[in-house]
Write a protein that holds these residues in place. Structure first.
Motif, mmCIF file in Angstrom:
data_model
loop_
_atom_site.group_PDB
_atom_site.id
_atom_site.type_symbol
_atom_site.label_atom_id
_atom_site.label_comp_id
_atom_site.label_asym_id
_atom_site.label_seq_id
_atom_site.Cartn_x
_atom_site.Cartn_y
_atom_site.Cartn_z
ATOM 1 N N ARG A 141 -4.726 6.549 -1.739
ATOM 2 C CA ARG A 141 -3.873 5.435 -2.097
ATOM 3 C C ARG A 141 -3.699 5.399 -3.607
ATOM 4 N NH1 ARG A 141 -5.135 -0.988 -0.804
ATOM 5 N NH2 ARG A 141 -3.188 -1.807 -1.725
ATOM 6 N N GLN B 77 0.840 -1.195 0.000
ATOM 7 C CA GLN B 77 0.000 0.000 0.000
ATOM 8 C C GLN B 77 0.876 1.246 0.000
ATOM 9 O OE1 GLN B 77 -2.796 -0.060 3.222
ATOM 10 N NE2 GLN B 77 -3.856 -1.907 2.490
ATOM 11 N N GLN C 18 0.618 5.453 -0.349
ATOM 12 C CA GLN C 18 -0.347 6.533 -0.196
ATOM 13 C C GLN C 18 0.303 7.877 -0.458
ATOM 14 O OE1 GLN C 18 -2.235 6.284 3.614
ATOM 15 N NE2 GLN C 18 -3.666 4.678 2.961
#
Length: 381
Positions: A210, A203, A205
């Motif tokens: 995101r 992930q 961001q």
């Protein structure tokens, strides 16, 4: 009494000569009637013979006309068969040539897609960055974004040649999906390092949004890779490892073996046979093959797979083809030798029918003639 007897004798004597005269008259009249009957019979016989001659003459004329018409019809059929054969040959040659040209076009399109993919090897696409976040310096914004979010060392040189948003209209609504950002690096190694760091981190961001980093594939490759979405979803649910090598393949690690699938149809079919809940995808047929299949109603014998390659036809496609073949079998053209034999047989059958008809009529006329001859002469009262 004597007077009465005398009168009776006189009467009998007077009537006897009268009876003799009638018999003599009837004997004198019978030869005349017989002559008239013979004359009538001779006239009727001449009429019957004349009618028979006329009927025979008409039959000969009609038979000659039928033969001439049959010869003309056979000539026209021969000419039509010759022209049809020429058209069939030309159509088969044109279909074969068109198939080769379209196959060559398909190969050239594949080469162009490969060249486009190679030209995009140094590119990445970034999805999820809000519109306007780059302000007026998109190149500097991407450099800072990659260094901060992917933990690049400060001394690492990220050489960016070009960067821009995807070519498309800017969304009017701020809440709508933003356009992707295309980044071209000067080095393929830097691009691979960016992809590796982004995938390892999972992930990534930017502020509260995101974003995702992926390869920049040609549209045709993206469409083919999208066919594996269902299979990849099932593999993720079953926690089975897989990879998607370029251009559009799927490598699955089943534990004891590794399978590499070239198409989504092959992958879903094998996965379904292994008990995985996937919907089997039918093999895709290119547009030119569908067009050839629709236009080509004639094929060279033994070349049924020239238009549709083996393995790309399903049972549903073969059923209508089989029905068409059965219908065409009813109108199947026989070899030329058989046609000529059938033509001669048809001519002989027509001639035999005509001769039988004429013979039947002649027999009837002869019977009428015999009845007229054997009939007793007509006698007057």
């Amino acid at each position: 009494m004597e007077a009465r007897v005398a009168t009776r004798r006189r009467k009998t004597k007077g009537t006897a000569p009268v009876t003799g005269d009638l018999q003599q008259d009837s004997r004198s009249c019978s030869p005349a009637h017989e002559a008239e009957g013979q004359e009538m019979e001779e006239v009727s016989l001449e009429k019957v013979l004349a009618e028979l001659r006329d009927f025979r003459r008409d039959n000969k004329q009609q038979l000659s006309e039928i033969q001439q018409d049959l010869h003309k019809t056979n000539d026209r059929l021969d000419e039509a068969e010759g022209r049809i054969e020429e058209v069939e040959t030309a159509m088969q040659a044109a279909s074969s040539l068109l198939t080769q040209l379209l196959q060559r076009q398909d190969n050239m399109e594949a080469k162009l897609i490969d060249q486009e993919g190679r030209a995009r090897r140094e590119n990445i696409r970034i999805y999820g960055i809000p519109e306007g976040a780059e302000e007026n310096n998109i190149e500097g914004f991407i450099d800072i974004l990659l260094r901060d979010c992917l933990d690049f060392p400060q001394d690492t040189q990220i050489k960016i040649e070009r960067v821009h948003r995807a070519l498309g209209p800017k969304p009017a609504d701020v809440r709508s999906k933003p356009r992707s950002i295309i980044v071209k690096f000067a080095s393929y190694k830097v691009k691979e390092e960016v992809i590796r760091r982004a995938w390892q981190k999972g992930q990534v961001q930017y502020k509260d949004d995101r974003f995702y980093v992926d390869h920049d594939y040609p549209p045709a490759i993206i469409k083919k890779r999208a066919e594996y979405n269902q299979a990849k979803k099932v593999l993720k649910e079953r926690k089975i490892k897989f990879q998607t090598p370029y251009p559009a393949r799927l490598r699955v690690f089943y534990g004891d073996e590794t399978c590499l699938y070239q198409t989504a149809a092959e992958a879903t079919s094998d996965m379904a046979s292994r008990g995985l809940p996937v919907k089997v995808i039918r093999p895709s047929v290119s547009s030119y093959q569908q067009e050839i299949r629709r236009l080509s109603s004639w094929q060279v014998a033994g070349d049924q797979d020239a238009v549709t390659p083996r393995g790309m036809r399903s049972q549903e496609d073969d059923e209508p083809r089989q029905r068409f073949k059965e219908k065409l079998q009813e109108f199947r053209r026989l070899p030329p030798t058989t046609d000529k034999r059938e033509n001669s047989l048809s001519i002989l059958s027509l001639l035999s029918c005509a001769l039988l008809t004429s013979a039947f009529v002649l027999v009837l006329l002869v019977l009428v003639l015999v009845l007229l001859v054997l009939a007793p002469p007509h006698r007057g009262p």
